[in-house]
Design a protein around this motif. Structure first.
Motif, mmCIF file in Angstrom:
data_model
loop_
_atom_site.group_PDB
_atom_site.id
_atom_site.type_symbol
_atom_site.label_atom_id
_atom_site.label_comp_id
_atom_site.label_asym_id
_atom_site.label_seq_id
_atom_site.Cartn_x
_atom_site.Cartn_y
_atom_site.Cartn_z
ATOM 1 N N VAL A 169 -8.512 118.832 86.561
ATOM 2 C CA VAL A 169 -8.609 118.145 86.170
ATOM 3 C C VAL A 169 -10.332 118.683 85.091
ATOM 4 O O VAL A 169 -10.302 118.197 86.339
ATOM 5 C CB VAL A 169 -8.531 117.059 86.666
ATOM 6 N N VAL A 170 -9.999 118.737 84.270
ATOM 7 C CA VAL A 170 -11.288 118.936 83.723
ATOM 8 C C VAL A 170 -11.696 117.735 82.302
ATOM 9 O O VAL A 170 -10.693 117.648 81.265
ATOM 10 C CB VAL A 170 -11.507 120.009 82.370
ATOM 11 N N GLY A 171 -12.469 116.692 82.970
ATOM 12 C CA GLY A 171 -13.022 116.080 81.538
ATOM 13 C C GLY A 171 -14.414 115.986 80.453
ATOM 14 O O GLY A 171 -15.273 116.798 80.826
ATOM 15 N N ASP A 172 -13.564 116.134 79.125
ATOM 16 C CA ASP A 172 -13.888 116.898 78.074
ATOM 17 C C ASP A 172 -16.184 115.418 78.013
ATOM 18 O O ASP A 172 -15.428 114.442 77.932
ATOM 19 C CB ASP A 172 -13.808 116.661 77.071
ATOM 20 N N MET A 173 -16.900 115.678 77.671
ATOM 21 C CA MET A 173 -17.930 115.372 77.387
ATOM 22 C C MET A 173 -18.096 115.217 75.922
ATOM 23 O O MET A 173 -17.749 115.417 74.802
ATOM 24 C CB MET A 173 -18.903 115.940 77.954
ATOM 25 N N PRO A 174 -17.907 113.310 76.027
ATOM 26 C CA PRO A 174 -17.985 113.645 73.756
ATOM 27 C C PRO A 174 -19.694 113.110 74.039
ATOM 28 O O PRO A 174 -20.376 113.814 74.410
ATOM 29 C CB PRO A 174 -17.724 111.546 74.422
ATOM 30 N N PHE A 175 -18.803 113.485 72.471
ATOM 31 C CA PHE A 175 -20.119 113.842 71.489
ATOM 32 C C PHE A 175 -21.726 112.684 72.293
ATOM 33 O O PHE A 175 -21.392 112.123 71.783
ATOM 34 C CB PHE A 175 -20.011 113.097 69.514
ATOM 35 N N MET A 176 -22.894 113.317 71.875
ATOM 36 C CA MET A 176 -23.763 112.592 72.181
ATOM 37 C C MET A 176 -24.227 112.815 73.669
ATOM 38 O O MET A 176 -25.012 111.695 74.003
ATOM 39 C CB MET A 176 -24.178 111.651 71.079
ATOM 40 N N SER A 177 -23.346 113.209 74.663
ATOM 41 C CA SER A 177 -23.445 112.435 75.477
ATOM 42 C C SER A 177 -24.256 113.825 76.488
ATOM 43 O O SER A 177 -24.654 113.735 77.778
ATOM 44 C CB SER A 177 -21.471 112.396 76.269
ATOM 45 N N GLN A 207 -25.866 116.503 74.314
ATOM 46 C CA GLN A 207 -27.308 116.979 72.744
ATOM 47 C C GLN A 207 -27.791 116.619 73.692
ATOM 48 O O GLN A 207 -29.581 117.274 73.058
ATOM 49 C CB GLN A 207 -26.418 116.780 71.880
ATOM 50 N N VAL A 208 -28.751 115.331 73.800
ATOM 51 C CA VAL A 208 -30.153 114.814 74.038
ATOM 52 C C VAL A 208 -31.568 115.326 74.690
ATOM 53 O O VAL A 208 -32.323 115.599 74.084
ATOM 54 C CB VAL A 208 -30.151 113.673 73.863
ATOM 55 N N SER A 209 -30.595 115.744 76.119
ATOM 56 C CA SER A 209 -31.340 116.524 77.004
ATOM 57 C C SER A 209 -30.685 116.444 78.247
ATOM 58 O O SER A 209 -29.695 116.294 77.874
ATOM 59 C CB SER A 209 -32.949 115.491 77.870
ATOM 60 N N VAL A 210 -31.723 117.441 78.739
ATOM 61 C CA VAL A 210 -30.884 118.097 80.374
ATOM 62 C C VAL A 210 -30.591 116.726 81.254
ATOM 63 O O VAL A 210 -29.531 116.731 82.183
ATOM 64 C CB VAL A 210 -31.616 119.044 80.713
ATOM 65 N N GLU A 211 -31.566 116.271 81.287
ATOM 66 C CA GLU A 211 -31.160 115.332 81.899
ATOM 67 C C GLU A 211 -29.816 114.165 82.201
ATOM 68 O O GLU A 211 -29.336 113.469 82.299
ATOM 69 C CB GLU A 211 -32.332 113.679 81.931
ATOM 70 N N GLU A 248 -19.366 121.202 74.505
ATOM 71 C CA GLU A 248 -19.465 122.309 73.403
ATOM 72 C C GLU A 248 -21.068 123.097 73.125
ATOM 73 O O GLU A 248 -21.890 122.717 73.052
ATOM 74 C CB GLU A 248 -18.815 121.662 71.907
ATOM 75 N N GLY A 249 -20.467 124.321 72.785
ATOM 76 C CA GLY A 249 -21.430 124.560 72.339
ATOM 77 C C GLY A 249 -21.962 126.811 73.037
ATOM 78 O O GLY A 249 -21.481 126.650 73.885
ATOM 79 N N GLY A 250 -22.563 127.466 72.593
ATOM 80 C CA GLY A 250 -23.989 128.287 73.290
ATOM 81 C C GLY A 250 -24.429 128.217 73.671
ATOM 82 O O GLY A 250 -25.060 127.661 74.492
#
Ligand code: KIV
Ligand code: NA
Length: 275
Positions: free
Chosen positions: A80-88, A90-94, A115-117
């Motif tokens: 089971v893979v959980g998707d990380m929602p928008f802005m969860s 992107q803001v920072s590695v922490e 999402e992203g490269g």
């Protein structure tokens, strides 16, 4: 047998296609698990197919945890893979690490997806280092719909194609255990799949990928508003549901449902004492 990030890797090596579907609830996850699916993604597509939003942007960590918990209760063998929602993430590695940790601890999934490269490689590296496997996602990444200006095939130009090959290599280097390739020309997806050692999971990316994924309502034929070119309807479940709903309404109105076999009985003696 429990599917894991290692069995996914072995399947790529053997050329045994990895099968994935999305699910958002206990009963559907259980049916897929019993059918022998390798992996289930609790996609942020739930914003659209379960909650009725027009895109995935409004989905919250709370939404994702709620649905991921339900799916993990129903999935015994599927990864089971959980998707990380928008802005969860992107803001920072922490913040990315904190939220990936929540999805795994509270949602009980075995991996997360984001999402992203190149731009999210620091996040992939840090989350993986914290012992949370990460599935990457490149090509058409729906959280970037406002930058793309719509849902369009990615990597058609020489520049775009080269960029996708580079991004695939970058997320592999950062530690991703698999990559979703969404809406990428088939030949390019094949080249990407051959040029990296982690499995590619395609959606609208042709048969040259190491695995496939579809949104379950799409493949079951449950949505009538819009069907993308890459979707095959393996059943017409929407029609079956509407027929059943209509039959229930009809039989209830005419009184043929509930019938005696659906009804609880009481002895005549007890009834007579009520008068
Ligand atoms: O959210 C989702 O369902 C996805 C898949 C389509 C890959 O990200
Ligand atoms: Na998604």
């Amino acid at each position: 047998m429990k599917n894991t990030v290692s069995t996914f890797k072995e399947q790529k090596v053997k050329g045994d296609k990895i099968t994935m579907l999305t699910a958002y609830d206990y009963s559907t996850a259980k049916l897929m698990d019993q059918s022998g699916i390798n992996g289930i993604l609790v996609g942020d597509s739930l914003g659209m197919v379960m909650l009725g939003y027009e895109n995935t942007l409004p989905v919250t960590m709370e939404d994702m945890i709620h649905h991921t918990r339900a799916v993990t209760r129903g999935a015994k063998d599927a990864l089971v893979v959980g998707d990380m929602p928008f802005m969860s993430y992107q803001v920072s590695v922490e913040e990315a690490m904190y939220n990936a940790g929540r999805l795994m601890k509270e949602g009980r999934c075995q991996a997360v997806k984001l999402e992203g490269g190149a731009s999210v490689c620091p996040q992939i590296k840090a989350i993986t280092a914290a012992s949370i496997p990460v599935m990457a996602h490149i090509g058409l990444t729906p959280q970037s719909v406002n930058v793309f200006g719509g849902f369009k095939v990615q990597g058609k130009s020489e520049e775009g194609a080269k960029k996708l090959i580079e991004e695939a290599k970058a997320v592999e280097e950062a530690g991703a255990f698999a990559i979703v390739l969404e809406c990428v020309p088939a030949k390019l997806a094949e080249i990407i799949s051959e040029s990296i050692n982690i499995p590619t999971i395609g959606i609208g990316a042709g048969s040259g990928c190491d695995g496939q994924i579809l949104v379950y309502q799409d493949m079951l034929g449950m949505v009538s508003d819009f069907t993308p070119k890459f979707v095959k309807q393996f059943a017409k479940v929407g029609d079956v549901m509407k027929e059943a709903f209509a039959a229930y309404i009809e039989e209830t109105k005419q009184g043929s449902f509930p019938a005696p076999e659906h009804t609880f009985k009481i002895s005549e003696d007890v009834i007579n004492k009520l008068y």
